[in-house]
Design a protein around this motif. Sequence first.
Motif, PDB file in Angstrom:
ATOM      1  N   GLY A   1       1.163   3.591   1.872  1.00  0.00           N
ATOM      2  CA  GLY A   1       1.404   4.535   3.099  1.00  0.00           C
ATOM      3  C   GLY A   1       0.564   3.515   4.638  1.00  0.00           C
ATOM      4  O   GLY A   1       0.260   2.727   4.007  1.00  0.00           O
TER       5      GLY A   1
ATOM      6  N   SER B   1       1.305  -0.797   0.086  1.00  0.00           N
ATOM      7  CA  SER B   1      -0.037   0.507  -0.074  1.00  0.00           C
ATOM      8  C   SER B   1       0.634   1.389   0.167  1.00  0.00           C
ATOM      9  O   SER B   1       2.620   1.440   0.447  1.00  0.00           O
ATOM     10  CB  SER B   1      -0.560   0.179   1.279  1.00  0.00           C
TER      11      SER B   1
ATOM     12  N   SER C   1      -1.700   4.806   5.959  1.00  0.00           N
ATOM     13  CA  SER C   1      -2.794   6.098   6.279  1.00  0.00           C
ATOM     14  C   SER C   1      -3.913   4.859   5.159  1.00  0.00           C
ATOM     15  O   SER C   1      -5.356   6.024   5.459  1.00  0.00           O
ATOM     16  CB  SER C   1      -3.176   7.250   5.873  1.00  0.00           C
ATOM     17  N   SER C   2      -4.004   4.142   4.477  1.00  0.00           N
ATOM     18  CA  SER C   2      -4.539   3.932   3.706  1.00  0.00           C
ATOM     19  C   SER C   2      -5.065   2.082   3.685  1.00  0.00           C
ATOM     20  O   SER C   2      -3.826   1.610   4.007  1.00  0.00           O
ATOM     21  CB  SER C   2      -4.350   4.317   1.883  1.00  0.00           C
ATOM     22  N   GLU C   3      -6.181   1.977   3.798  1.00  0.00           N
ATOM     23  CA  GLU C   3      -6.614   0.807   3.660  1.00  0.00           C
ATOM     24  C   GLU C   3      -6.412   0.066   3.016  1.00  0.00           C
ATOM     25  O   GLU C   3      -6.264  -1.223   2.887  1.00  0.00           O
ATOM     26  CB  GLU C   3      -7.138   0.515   4.689  1.00  0.00           C
ATOM     27  N   LYS C   4      -5.911   0.323   1.012  1.00  0.00           N
ATOM     28  CA  LYS C   4      -6.357  -0.394   0.615  1.00  0.00           C
ATOM     29  C   LYS C   4      -5.023  -0.566   0.169  1.00  0.00           C
ATOM     30  O   LYS C   4      -4.116  -0.250  -0.429  1.00  0.00           O
ATOM     31  CB  LYS C   4      -6.216   1.182  -1.143  1.00  0.00           C
ATOM     32  N   LEU C   5      -5.382  -2.165  -0.079  1.00  0.00           N
ATOM     33  CA  LEU C   5      -3.731  -3.015   0.011  1.00  0.00           C
ATOM     34  C   LEU C   5      -4.040  -3.831  -1.685  1.00  0.00           C
ATOM     35  O   LEU C   5      -5.097  -3.795  -2.429  1.00  0.00           O
ATOM     36  CB  LEU C   5      -4.060  -4.768   0.653  1.00  0.00           C
ATOM     37  N   PHE C   6      -2.464  -4.109  -2.577  1.00  0.00           N
ATOM     38  CA  PHE C   6      -2.547  -4.093  -3.347  1.00  0.00           C
ATOM     39  C   PHE C   6      -1.968  -6.018  -3.889  1.00  0.00           C
ATOM     40  O   PHE C   6      -0.289  -5.623  -2.747  1.00  0.00           O
ATOM     41  CB  PHE C   6      -1.872  -3.490  -4.306  1.00  0.00           C
TER      42      PHE C   6
END
Lengths: 113, 110
Positions: free
Chosen positions: A96, A94, A98-103
């Motif tokens: 950083g 991700s 502060s983001s929950e968006k995972l790749f």
Amino acid sequence: KAGVTQTPRYLIKTRGQQVTLSCSPISGHRSVSWYQQTPGQGLQFLFEYFSETQRNKGNFPGRFSGRQFSNSRSEMNVSTLELGDSALYLCASSVGLSSEKLFFGSGTQLSVL
Amino acid sequence: EDKVVQSPLSLVVHEGDTVTLNCSYEVTNFRSLLWYKQEKKAPTFLFMLTSSGIEKKSGRLSSILDKKELFSILNITATQTGDSAIYLCAGGYNTDKLIFGTGTRLQVFP
């Protein structure tokens, strides 16, 4: 932009051996997380690294360890393999903290015989 | 204990059907609810929901979050065989505190 790359794709090991899995995150992503996926258990969080520091660790024994390098690439190591360690190991990156968006990468399928 | 529960565990439909996948959560620190599609190995991102009641859409897929009742649904209309996959939802706060459900396996037959 290349995605998350995991190597190797498949591994067959015997009990007692150790294994090292590798993960290269998306360029510019500094956070790398590792998950174990088994049928019926879903994705279980192993650990996360950010700027070469482990931020958090899941409920796994000390045989599971990892590290992150200055280029954000990460490795995961499992020592003294047990049959129950057979699973798909997924790495995700991700941008950083502060983001929950995972790749996610395509994973390493580990079989312990 | 934090948990995310998905239902049904498995679903078999015919092409053209509409399906609704459910995800309920009990997560101490919650900010986002995410949906992923896992066809073979790599889960691919579908939606991230942070606000209650606002539907997100992408083609035939849509999702909504209810933060009062602590659940989310994923709708797929006019299903196609390419929709066959495991659908995962996850809830939490920050990447090191996401809790994943065990997934719903969707099979779409022609």
